[in-house]
Design a protein around this motif. Structure first.
Motif, PDB file in Angstrom:
ATOM      1  N   LYS A  31       0.817  -1.214   0.000  1.00 57.21           N
ATOM      2  CA  LYS A  31       0.000   0.000   0.000  1.00 57.21           C
ATOM      3  C   LYS A  31       0.847   1.258   0.000  1.00 57.21           C
ATOM      4  O   LYS A  31       0.357   2.327  -0.332  1.00 57.21           O
ATOM      5  N   LYS A  32       2.090   1.176   0.410  1.00 58.96           N
ATOM      6  CA  LYS A  32       2.970   2.331   0.451  1.00 58.96           C
ATOM      7  C   LYS A  32       4.241   2.019  -0.330  1.00 58.96           C
ATOM      8  O   LYS A  32       4.636   0.862  -0.443  1.00 58.96           O
ATOM      9  N   PRO A  33       4.879   3.063  -0.877  1.00 57.01           N
ATOM     10  CA  PRO A  33       6.164   2.812  -1.545  1.00 57.01           C
ATOM     11  C   PRO A  33       7.149   2.192  -0.567  1.00 57.01           C
ATOM     12  O   PRO A  33       7.188   2.556   0.610  1.00 57.01           O
ATOM     13  N   PRO A  34       7.942   1.233  -1.006  1.00 58.69           N
ATOM     14  CA  PRO A  34       8.906   0.599  -0.095  1.00 58.69           C
ATOM     15  C   PRO A  34       9.971   1.588   0.343  1.00 58.69           C
ATOM     16  O   PRO A  34      10.384   2.463  -0.423  1.00 58.69           O
ATOM     17  N   PHE A  35      10.421   1.448   1.573  1.00 57.97           N
ATOM     18  CA  PHE A  35      11.447   2.336   2.110  1.00 57.97           C
ATOM     19  C   PHE A  35      12.767   2.114   1.381  1.00 57.97           C
ATOM     20  O   PHE A  35      13.148   0.998   1.048  1.00 57.97           O
ATOM     21  N   GLY A  36      13.483   3.214   1.142  1.00 59.18           N
ATOM     22  CA  GLY A  36      14.826   3.118   0.609  1.00 59.18           C
ATOM     23  C   GLY A  36      14.926   3.166  -0.898  1.00 59.18           C
ATOM     24  O   GLY A  36      16.011   2.948  -1.441  1.00 59.18           O
ATOM     25  N   PHE A  37      13.825   3.478  -1.602  1.00 59.22           N
ATOM     26  CA  PHE A  37      13.855   3.479  -3.058  1.00 59.22           C
ATOM     27  C   PHE A  37      13.512   4.847  -3.651  1.00 59.22           C
ATOM     28  O   PHE A  37      13.158   4.945  -4.822  1.00 59.22           O
ATOM     29  N   TRP A  38      13.648   5.913  -2.868  1.00 61.48           N
ATOM     30  CA  TRP A  38      13.405   7.250  -3.386  1.00 61.48           C
ATOM     31  C   TRP A  38      14.600   7.689  -4.229  1.00 61.48           C
ATOM     32  O   TRP A  38      15.755   7.578  -3.820  1.00 61.48           O
ATOM     33  N   ALA A  39      14.304   8.201  -5.427  1.00 59.74           N
ATOM     34  CA  ALA A  39      15.363   8.617  -6.338  1.00 59.74           C
ATOM     35  C   ALA A  39      15.947   9.977  -5.971  1.00 59.74           C
ATOM     36  O   ALA A  39      16.995  10.355  -6.494  1.00 59.74           O
TER      37      ALA A  39
END
Length: 374
Positions: free
Chosen positions: A303-311
């Protein structure tokens, strides 16, 4: 009698061009992480490659130590690295931590496949052998290393490969046929043991190539959950002359779009008749997907973007970005962003590649579970 195996496409040191990975802003010196049109052009002043070591210049952090940290966290006894154009660096670093290694390069290229194994658990049981795929000719390879598990005296054949990049070409199915023949191609008088295949196969689960390989070997992951991925990157836009014409006085600079992706293309496959999983299968991160009544993997969607994958920036408002075609030759055009919506993609300061490693623990059938070594 268990051992841990990992597959990892490291995104080669000299293959992470800033032009295509400029979204990885954490790699850029502060003065270069601009918000204007220069962010997207050859004149931006970026380092040619994403930063690798401190001697590359000032930056927020460096890819090589991030990759080593990811590899160490796997606690793997056998590690297969592909897109490996800096074998000596990994050989030396991992050699100090107890690994032996073998490498084979692609024809006419700097990168290739490397297999690393812990010397206190395995020993080379023979010389490595390699395959250059016929389709497409002289491009991709496979590397096979026979090993001996020292405690059990059991043989094992580890195969590392990286199949052709373009999924639409269909080359992966032909490569899969060659790969099967190669893996089983040792003389009957010198059996090399059950096969463990680690690779970036550049093909999704259920494809013709994947189906062919899994008709002979077991995928470490039997059910892929909705939104799961082993590689994720956003759209990338850059302003440059057309490919192959960058030195032509007759060519004009224009906007290009490299489409992003979220794919499952990295695998660990193994001979299910001689080997079995110990413990749970590999767990993959998942992107948010619409709620489904029952996904292909039988699990609930993330349901939420996985942690640690922000560009490191905000996502684009559309794909392709609005005005892309109309502004083809306008150097001042900038793709519109949806402020507050994270742009997901790697590499970043947590993940050193645009792929994540895939790892699992295996054991020889008929042996009792004793916990993974290492």
């Amino acid at each position: 009698m268990s051992f841990r195996v990992a597959q990892f496409n490291i995104l080669g040191r000299y293959m992470a061009g800033s032009m295509w990975f400029h979204y990885a802003r954490d790699f850029l010196p502060k003065g270069l992480a601009t918000k204007g049109p220069l962010e997207w052009s050859r004149t931006a002043g970026f380092p040619r490659q994403l930063l690798w070591l401190e001697q590359d210049g000032p930056g927020h952090f460096y890819r090589f130590p991030v990759l080593l940290a990811e590899i160490r966290a796997l606690k793997a006894d056998i590690i297969c690295l592909v897109e490996l154009d800096c074998f000596a660096e990994f050989r030396d670093a991992l050699g100090e931590e107890g690994y032996d290694a073998v490498f084979e390069g692609r024809p006419g290229k700097y990168d290739g496949c490397g297999i690393f194994w812990r010397r206190d658990l395995f020993a080379a049981a023979g010389s490595a052998r390699s395959l250059v795929y016929q389709v497409p000719a002289n491009d991709r390879i496979a590397l096979a290393q026979p090993l001996l598990h020292l405690e059990s005296n059991q043989p094992l054949l580890v195969v590392s490969t990286h199949l052709y990049w373009d999924q639409s070409s269909g080359h992966q199915a032909a490569e899969a046929e060659e790969l099967l023949a190669f893996a089983y191609g040792s003389p009957a008088s010198a059996p090399e043991g059950p096969v463990v295949l680690c690779g970036d196969l550049n093909t999704p689960p259920g494809s013709e190539a994947h189906a062919l390989l899994t008709s002979h070997w077991q995928d470490a992951i039997q059910d892929y959950e909705p939104g799961a991925f082993t590689s994720v990157k956003p759209d990338a836009y850059y302003y440059a002359k057309p490919r192959g014409q960058q030195y032509s006085n007759q060519a004009w600079e224009e906007w290009h779009r490299q489409a992003g992706r979220s794919d499952i293309i990295d695998y660990v496959l193994f001979d299910g008749g001689a080997l079995e999983l110990e413990g749970p299968p590999p767990s993959l991160p998942r992107l948010p997907v619409p709620e489904e009544g029952g996904g292909g993997g039988g699990g609930r969607a993330a349901k939420k973007p996985p942690f640690g994958f922000w560009a490191g920036g905000w996502d684009f408002t559309a794909a392709p970005a609005e005005g892309f075609e109309e502004s083809k030759h306008d150097p001042d055009w900038v793709p519109a962003r949806a402020h507050g919506t994270l742009q997901l993609g790697i590499p970043n300061r947590v993940h050193g590649s645009d792929h994540i490693p895939v790892a699992c623990t295996l054991r020889f059938r008929g042996t009792q579970a004793d916990g993974a070594n290492g």
